[in-house]
Scaffold this motif. Structure first.
Motif, short mmCIF file in Angstrom:
data_model
loop_
_atom_site.label_atom_id
_atom_site.label_comp_id
_atom_site.label_asym_id
_atom_site.label_seq_id
_atom_site.Cartn_x
_atom_site.Cartn_y
_atom_site.Cartn_z
N ASP A 195 -0.34 -56.89 17.90
CA ASP A 195 0.23 -55.55 17.99
C ASP A 195 0.14 -55.03 19.42
O ASP A 195 -0.88 -55.22 20.10
CB ASP A 195 -0.53 -54.58 17.07
CG ASP A 195 -0.31 -54.91 15.60
OD1 ASP A 195 0.76 -55.45 15.27
OD2 ASP A 195 -1.21 -54.61 14.79
N SER A 196 1.19 -54.35 19.85
CA SER A 196 1.18 -53.76 21.18
C SER A 196 0.17 -52.62 21.24
O SER A 196 0.02 -51.86 20.28
CB SER A 196 2.57 -53.21 21.53
OG SER A 196 3.52 -54.26 21.57
N PRO A 197 -0.52 -52.48 22.38
CA PRO A 197 -1.50 -51.39 22.51
C PRO A 197 -0.81 -50.05 22.73
O PRO A 197 0.34 -50.00 23.19
CB PRO A 197 -2.32 -51.81 23.73
CG PRO A 197 -1.35 -52.60 24.56
CD PRO A 197 -0.47 -53.32 23.59
N TRP A 212 8.75 -53.44 20.35
CA TRP A 212 7.52 -53.56 19.56
C TRP A 212 7.46 -54.87 18.79
O TRP A 212 6.42 -55.52 18.70
CB TRP A 212 7.44 -52.37 18.61
CG TRP A 212 6.22 -52.37 17.74
CD1 TRP A 212 6.09 -52.92 16.50
CD2 TRP A 212 4.96 -51.80 18.05
NE1 TRP A 212 4.82 -52.72 16.02
CE2 TRP A 212 4.11 -52.02 16.94
CE3 TRP A 212 4.45 -51.08 19.14
CZ2 TRP A 212 2.78 -51.58 16.90
CZ3 TRP A 212 3.13 -50.64 19.10
CH2 TRP A 212 2.32 -50.90 18.00
N GLU A 213 8.60 -55.29 18.21
CA GLU A 213 8.61 -56.48 17.36
C GLU A 213 8.42 -57.78 18.13
O GLU A 213 8.22 -58.84 17.52
CB GLU A 213 9.92 -56.55 16.56
CG GLU A 213 11.19 -56.61 17.38
CD GLU A 213 11.74 -55.23 17.72
OE1 GLU A 213 12.93 -55.16 18.09
OE2 GLU A 213 11.00 -54.23 17.60
N ALA A 214 8.47 -57.73 19.48
CA ALA A 214 8.27 -58.94 20.29
C ALA A 214 6.80 -59.30 20.43
O ALA A 214 6.46 -60.36 20.97
CB ALA A 214 8.90 -58.77 21.66
N GLY A 215 5.90 -58.43 19.97
CA GLY A 215 4.48 -58.70 20.12
C GLY A 215 3.97 -58.26 21.48
O GLY A 215 4.36 -57.21 22.00
N VAL A 216 3.13 -59.09 22.10
CA VAL A 216 2.49 -58.77 23.37
C VAL A 216 2.71 -59.90 24.36
O VAL A 216 2.51 -61.08 24.02
CB VAL A 216 0.97 -58.55 23.18
CG1 VAL A 216 0.26 -58.40 24.52
CG2 VAL A 216 0.71 -57.35 22.28
N THR A 217 3.14 -59.57 25.56
CA THR A 217 3.30 -60.57 26.62
C THR A 217 2.42 -60.19 27.80
O THR A 217 2.61 -59.15 28.43
CB THR A 217 4.76 -60.67 27.08
OG1 THR A 217 5.58 -61.10 25.98
CG2 THR A 217 4.89 -61.69 28.22
N PHE A 218 1.43 -61.05 28.09
CA PHE A 218 0.58 -60.85 29.26
C PHE A 218 1.32 -61.31 30.51
O PHE A 218 1.93 -62.39 30.53
CB PHE A 218 -0.73 -61.63 29.10
CG PHE A 218 -1.63 -61.08 28.03
CD1 PHE A 218 -2.45 -59.98 28.29
CD2 PHE A 218 -1.64 -61.63 26.76
CE1 PHE A 218 -3.27 -59.47 27.30
CE2 PHE A 218 -2.46 -61.12 25.76
CZ PHE A 218 -3.28 -60.04 26.03
N ARG A 219 1.26 -60.49 31.54
CA ARG A 219 1.92 -60.82 32.80
C ARG A 219 1.14 -61.93 33.53
O ARG A 219 -0.10 -61.96 33.47
CB ARG A 219 1.99 -59.59 33.71
CG ARG A 219 2.73 -58.41 33.12
CD ARG A 219 2.73 -57.23 34.09
NE ARG A 219 3.33 -56.04 33.53
CZ ARG A 219 4.63 -55.78 33.54
NH1 ARG A 219 5.47 -56.67 34.09
NH2 ARG A 219 5.11 -54.67 33.01
N PRO A 220 1.83 -62.80 34.23
CA PRO A 220 1.15 -63.87 34.99
C PRO A 220 0.60 -63.36 36.32
O PRO A 220 1.19 -63.56 37.39
CB PRO A 220 2.26 -64.91 35.19
CG PRO A 220 3.52 -64.12 35.18
CD PRO A 220 3.30 -62.96 34.25
N ILE A 221 -0.53 -62.69 36.26
CA ILE A 221 -1.16 -62.10 37.44
C ILE A 221 -2.18 -63.08 38.00
O ILE A 221 -3.12 -63.47 37.28
CB ILE A 221 -1.82 -60.76 37.10
CG1 ILE A 221 -0.77 -59.79 36.53
CG2 ILE A 221 -2.50 -60.16 38.33
CD1 ILE A 221 -1.36 -58.49 36.02
#
Length: 265
Positions: A195-197, A212-221
């Motif tokens: 779930d998105s924060p 919202w339905e795409a879930g969560v994507t962490f950025r490549p930092i």
């Protein structure tokens, strides 16, 4: 059973601490009682390195770690793996390693050296004192170029051939470390079932423009990492940590997988 119970208690304790603050940890200041004397000696020779810890999800347990590796470690990893990458492989249902269109990156396993062992020690201490180095798989670096990706998958295995005792059982936990990213767009790590924060401060680390339905994507930092537990307490794989390395639309990305098994390898 005792080992899994202790790990569960330790993770629950970590959750209580992390819910209330952005915790800063130092590699050298962790009291390493309970691990081998050799590892204690090696930790004392590792450069002091501080990183932060941010609890993202309690169930499944997902933790975001800014500055997990140092600038010097990044340069070392890039240097020792230069010209050593081959096409990444996946395991089929029989445990065979094959090339697949679902994973189009290139990868290489790291040979042990003092800096690599310091990174290993940091990953082990992050998980408490009860997981010995013998449970770690060799660290793996993964290189992504334009359009390359790893479609949705889990790090834990369903095939019994990949979870047998000679393989160390199943994968208990995973780190994915963003070693470097150059002129990058795309290439995030997507967890479609998380779930998105609600707090906008997470937008520094995740893509808040996604639906919202795409879930969560962490950025490549660069130098940051994501840690997650792969298994339920009873040892079953947790489908909620399904994830994908999204295709790069520009630039290059170098990542690192750190996998911990249930038993010694």
């Amino acid at each position: 059973m005792l080992g899994s119970t202790v790990q569960h208690i330790m993770f629950r304790t970590a959750i209580i601490v992390l819910m209330f603050s952005n915790l800063e940890l130092s590699h050298q200041t962790v009291f390493a009682k309970g691990i081998s004397p050799r590892d204690n000696d090696e930790i004392s020779t590792c450069a002091d390195h501080k990183y932060s810890v941010l609890l993202f999800s309690q169930d499944p347990l997902v933790i975001y770690i800014p500055d997990f590796i140092s600038v010097e470690e990044t340069a070392h990893l890039e240097e020792i793996t230069r010209d050593s990458f081959t096409n990444s492989e996946v395991s089929d249902e029989y445990g065979n390693q094959i090339n697949a269109t679902t994973r189009t990156s290139r990868s290489t396993s790291l040979r042990s050296d003092p800096i690599v062992r310091c990174i290993e020690s940091r990953a082990l201490l992050f998980q408490g004192f009860d997981i010995p180095r013998s449970h770690l798989e060799p660290l793996q670096l993964v290189s992504y170029g334009l359009g390359e990706q790893y479609q949705a998958h889990t790090d834990w295995f369903e095939a019994p051939s990949r979870t047998a005792i000679e393989y160390g059982g199943n994968r208990l936990s995973s780190f994915f470390v963003y070693v470097s990213a150059t002129n990058i767009s795309g290439g995030g790590t997507n967890f479609p079932l998380l779930d998105s924060p609600k707090d906008e401060r997470w937008c520094e680390y995740i893509n808040c423009d996604e639906p919202w339905e795409a879930g969560v994507t962490f950025r490549p930092i660069p130098r940051n990492a994501v840690f997650w537990q792969n298994l339920h307490q009873d040892g079953r794989g947790n489908q909620a940590v399904l994830h994908a390395g999204l295709p790069l639309t520009n630039g290059t990305k170098l990542g690192m997988n750190i996998w911990t098994r249930q038993k010694p390898l």
